[in-house]
Design a protein around this motif. Structure first.
Motif, PDB file in Angstrom:
ATOM      1  N   PRO A   1      -2.311   1.289  -5.717  1.00 27.02           N
ATOM      2  CA  PRO A   1      -2.267   1.939  -7.035  1.00 27.02           C
ATOM      3  C   PRO A   1      -2.844   1.047  -8.120  1.00 27.02           C
ATOM      4  O   PRO A   1      -2.881  -0.177  -7.999  1.00 27.02           O
ATOM      5  CB  PRO A   1      -0.782   2.196  -7.260  1.00 27.02           C
ATOM      6  CG  PRO A   1      -0.095   1.138  -6.467  1.00 27.02           C
ATOM      7  CD  PRO A   1      -0.952   0.891  -5.272  1.00 27.02           C
ATOM      8  N   GLY A   2      -3.343   1.713  -9.186  1.00 34.16           N
ATOM      9  CA  GLY A   2      -3.883   0.983 -10.325  1.00 34.16           C
ATOM     10  C   GLY A   2      -4.339   1.961 -11.386  1.00 34.16           C
ATOM     11  O   GLY A   2      -3.902   3.120 -11.418  1.00 34.16           O
ATOM     12  N   THR A   3      -5.231   1.493 -12.269  1.00 30.71           N
ATOM     13  CA  THR A   3      -5.760   2.346 -13.336  1.00 30.71           C
ATOM     14  C   THR A   3      -7.272   2.165 -13.418  1.00 30.71           C
ATOM     15  O   THR A   3      -7.794   1.094 -13.115  1.00 30.71           O
ATOM     16  CB  THR A   3      -5.145   2.023 -14.698  1.00 30.71           C
ATOM     17  OG1 THR A   3      -5.428   0.648 -15.027  1.00 30.71           O
ATOM     18  CG2 THR A   3      -3.636   2.253 -14.701  1.00 30.71           C
ATOM     19  N   VAL A   4      -7.965   3.240 -13.845  1.00 29.53           N
ATOM     20  CA  VAL A   4      -9.413   3.207 -14.077  1.00 29.53           C
ATOM     21  C   VAL A   4      -9.676   3.927 -15.392  1.00 29.53           C
ATOM     22  O   VAL A   4      -9.347   5.108 -15.530  1.00 29.53           O
ATOM     23  CB  VAL A   4     -10.189   3.892 -12.932  1.00 29.53           C
ATOM     24  CG1 VAL A   4     -11.667   3.976 -13.277  1.00 29.53           C
ATOM     25  CG2 VAL A   4      -9.987   3.132 -11.627  1.00 29.53           C
ATOM     26  N   ASN A   5     -10.243   3.194 -16.353  1.00 32.36           N
ATOM     27  CA  ASN A   5     -10.552   3.778 -17.664  1.00 32.36           C
ATOM     28  C   ASN A   5      -9.345   4.450 -18.300  1.00 32.36           C
ATOM     29  O   ASN A   5      -9.421   5.523 -18.901  1.00 32.36           O
ATOM     30  CB  ASN A   5     -11.695   4.787 -17.550  1.00 32.36           C
ATOM     31  CG  ASN A   5     -12.989   4.145 -17.083  1.00 32.36           C
ATOM     32  OD1 ASN A   5     -13.251   2.977 -17.392  1.00 32.36           O
ATOM     33  ND2 ASN A   5     -13.787   4.894 -16.333  1.00 32.36           N
TER      34      ASN A   5
ATOM     35  N   ASP B   1       0.842  -1.197   0.000  1.00 34.16           N
ATOM     36  CA  ASP B   1       0.000   0.000   0.000  1.00 34.16           C
ATOM     37  C   ASP B   1       0.877   1.246   0.000  1.00 34.16           C
ATOM     38  O   ASP B   1       1.965   1.264   0.605  1.00 34.16           O
ATOM     39  CB  ASP B   1      -0.906   0.028   1.239  1.00 34.16           C
ATOM     40  CG  ASP B   1      -2.014  -1.011   1.154  1.00 34.16           C
ATOM     41  OD1 ASP B   1      -2.252  -1.522   0.044  1.00 34.16           O
ATOM     42  OD2 ASP B   1      -2.633  -1.301   2.196  1.00 34.16           O
ATOM     43  N   ILE B   2       0.431   2.267  -0.683  1.00 38.19           N
ATOM     44  CA  ILE B   2       1.182   3.515  -0.739  1.00 38.19           C
ATOM     45  C   ILE B   2       0.532   4.544   0.176  1.00 38.19           C
ATOM     46  O   ILE B   2      -0.628   4.417   0.565  1.00 38.19           O
ATOM     47  CB  ILE B   2       1.258   4.067  -2.179  1.00 38.19           C
ATOM     48  CG1 ILE B   2      -0.145   4.432  -2.688  1.00 38.19           C
ATOM     49  CG2 ILE B   2       1.916   3.065  -3.115  1.00 38.19           C
ATOM     50  CD1 ILE B   2      -0.142   5.102  -4.052  1.00 38.19           C
TER      51      ILE B   2
ATOM     52  N   GLU C   1     -18.448   3.708  -1.902  1.00 39.86           N
ATOM     53  CA  GLU C   1     -18.510   4.376  -3.195  1.00 39.86           C
ATOM     54  C   GLU C   1     -17.675   5.664  -3.111  1.00 39.86           C
ATOM     55  O   GLU C   1     -17.774   6.433  -2.169  1.00 39.86           O
ATOM     56  CB  GLU C   1     -19.961   4.711  -3.540  1.00 39.86           C
ATOM     57  CG  GLU C   1     -20.101   5.345  -4.915  1.00 39.86           C
ATOM     58  CD  GLU C   1     -21.553   5.645  -5.225  1.00 39.86           C
ATOM     59  OE1 GLU C   1     -21.806   6.244  -6.294  1.00 39.86           O
ATOM     60  OE2 GLU C   1     -22.413   5.294  -4.399  1.00 39.86           O
ATOM     61  N   GLY C   2     -16.868   5.880  -4.101  1.00 41.73           N
ATOM     62  CA  GLY C   2     -16.033   7.088  -4.124  1.00 41.73           C
ATOM     63  C   GLY C   2     -14.654   6.851  -3.575  1.00 41.73           C
ATOM     64  O   GLY C   2     -13.869   7.770  -3.435  1.00 41.73           O
ATOM     65  N   ASP C   3     -14.306   5.577  -3.190  1.00 41.20           N
ATOM     66  CA  ASP C   3     -12.982   5.303  -2.664  1.00 41.20           C
ATOM     67  C   ASP C   3     -11.907   5.328  -3.724  1.00 41.20           C
ATOM     68  O   ASP C   3     -10.727   5.420  -3.414  1.00 41.20           O
ATOM     69  CB  ASP C   3     -12.954   3.928  -1.971  1.00 41.20           C
ATOM     70  CG  ASP C   3     -13.587   4.010  -0.575  1.00 41.20           C
ATOM     71  OD1 ASP C   3     -13.842   5.146  -0.144  1.00 41.20           O
ATOM     72  OD2 ASP C   3     -13.812   2.957   0.022  1.00 41.20           O
ATOM     73  N   VAL C   4     -12.268   5.209  -4.980  1.00 41.71           N
ATOM     74  CA  VAL C   4     -11.270   5.227  -6.061  1.00 41.71           C
ATOM     75  C   VAL C   4     -10.963   6.661  -6.428  1.00 41.71           C
ATOM     76  O   VAL C   4     -11.845   7.435  -6.788  1.00 41.71           O
ATOM     77  CB  VAL C   4     -11.773   4.460  -7.294  1.00 41.71           C
ATOM     78  CG1 VAL C   4     -10.762   4.551  -8.429  1.00 41.71           C
ATOM     79  CG2 VAL C   4     -12.012   2.997  -6.925  1.00 41.71           C
TER      80      VAL C   4
END
Length: 343
Positions: free
Chosen positions: A308-312, A293-294, A337-340
């Motif tokens: 970390p990651g990617t969305v769309n 985790d960062i 909801e909204g955690d990303v």
């Protein structure tokens, strides 16, 4: 208890008066008259001085709001102040009004009955002229309002009623609702002519035009809240309301403050020579693995842990933990909801 005369003394006094041995004119009656208090049964005192003072303070607050809001609404200099607070017979109030004038019949919920809002015609025409693009002048000609002019004034009255609700809320929760508009005061009967009413008269100035603005409350309408009309309660309610307003203002203001949000992928230590030797394509080894985790910093404080990651196609992080002020990590079991968060 005052001294009582015996029957013998009364008989002797009457005998002396009838025989002329006692001069009635010499009797000192001043002390008796001083004990008497004049009372006008046509205008009974239904309001105490403290209640009238509380009503005046309520409408002084209302006058300040009218000054601010009406100035913004019609974009002209406006000043309002309470001229007097009186209680009189409804018939006297009707005779006091000019004809034609602008009268708004107002329902006062949750109480059963109506109050009156009366605006001098010169003020009404000045407001209409200003809202329709004029300079806010009054020609001096008094007449009944047209349908368009009534619509314009009705909107202004409804805005004024919102301010009146806010001022009365320091004492009791009431709702004022516009009912109808009249021009002839003799056509408006909210109570019988001899009923007592409370009249708040305000002096209103719009640019160079000035006049009177009146509020008329029948006594039976505000009788249920008479026990709440006291200056002490008004001061207490106002102080509590101001504290709540300040608190709400601070909360809303703080929510608008922008804070820098930064995600830290990891840390390492490089010498200055190593930094100078860096070129595009070089890899810097960090102290974190790809599955670790960062840290998410808000300002200078670490407040969250994230993955970390990617969305769309956009770089993003998924919040996994909340870090308290003392540095303790609070694990979130459920993803909200909204955690990303996008980077």
């Amino acid at each position: 208890m005052p001294d009582m005369m015996s029957q013998d003394e009364i008989d002797k006094l009457l005998k002396g008066v009838s025989s002329g041995s006692v001069d009635v004119s010499t009797l000192d009656m001043n002390n008796e008259y001083e004990k008497l208090k004049l009372y006008d049964f046509k205008r009974p005192d239904k309001f105490s001085k403290d209640q009238l003072r509380a009503i005046q303070m309520i409408h002084e607050s209302f006058a300040r709001q009218v000054t601010t809001v009406l100035s913004t609404l019609i974009r002209s200099m406006v000043s309002a102040e309470v001229a007097s607070v009186e209680h009189l017979a409804y018939e006297e109030f009707v005779n006091y009004m000019v004809q034609p004038t602008v009268i708004g019949m107002i329902e006062m919920h949750p109480f059963s009955g109506s109050m009156l809002l009366e605006l001098n015609p010169n003020l009404a025409f000045a407001i209409i002229d200003r809202l329709l693009g004029g300079r806010g002048t009054f020609t001096g000609v008094v007449r009944e309002l047209t349908d368009i002019e009534k619509t314009v004034i009705e909107r202004v009255i409804m805005r004024i009623l919102e301010l009146l609700e806010d001022s009365w809320s320091t004492v009791v929760d009431v709702r004022f609702r516009f009912e109808s508009m009249e021009s002839n005061p003799f056509f408006v009967q909210i109570c019988s002519p001899n009923d007592m009413v409370l009249v708040v008269i305000m002096h209103l100035r719009i640019a160079d035009v000035e006049g009177m603005f009146s509020l008329c409350f029948p006594y039976f309408l505000i009788e249920p809240i008479m026990d709440k009309l006291s200056s002490q309660q008004w001061f207490a309610s106002t102080s509590h309301k101001q504290d709540e307003e300040v608190q709400g203002f601070l909360h809303s203001s703080i929510r608008q403050v922008k804070m820098p949000l930064a995600m830290e992928l990891g840390h390492t230590i490089l010498s200055l020579n190593e930094v100078y030797a860096l070129e595009p394509g070089d890899v810097i080894r960090l102290d974190e693995t790809k599955d670790s985790d960062i840290d998410v910093r808000v300002g200078n404080q670490i407040r969250f842990k994230a993955r970390p990651g990617t969305v769309n196609g956009h770089m993003a992080v998924e919040l996994t933990k909340i870090v308290s002020e003392d540095g303790i990590e609070i694990i979130q079991d459920q993803k909200r909801e909204g955690d990303v968060k996008h980077a």
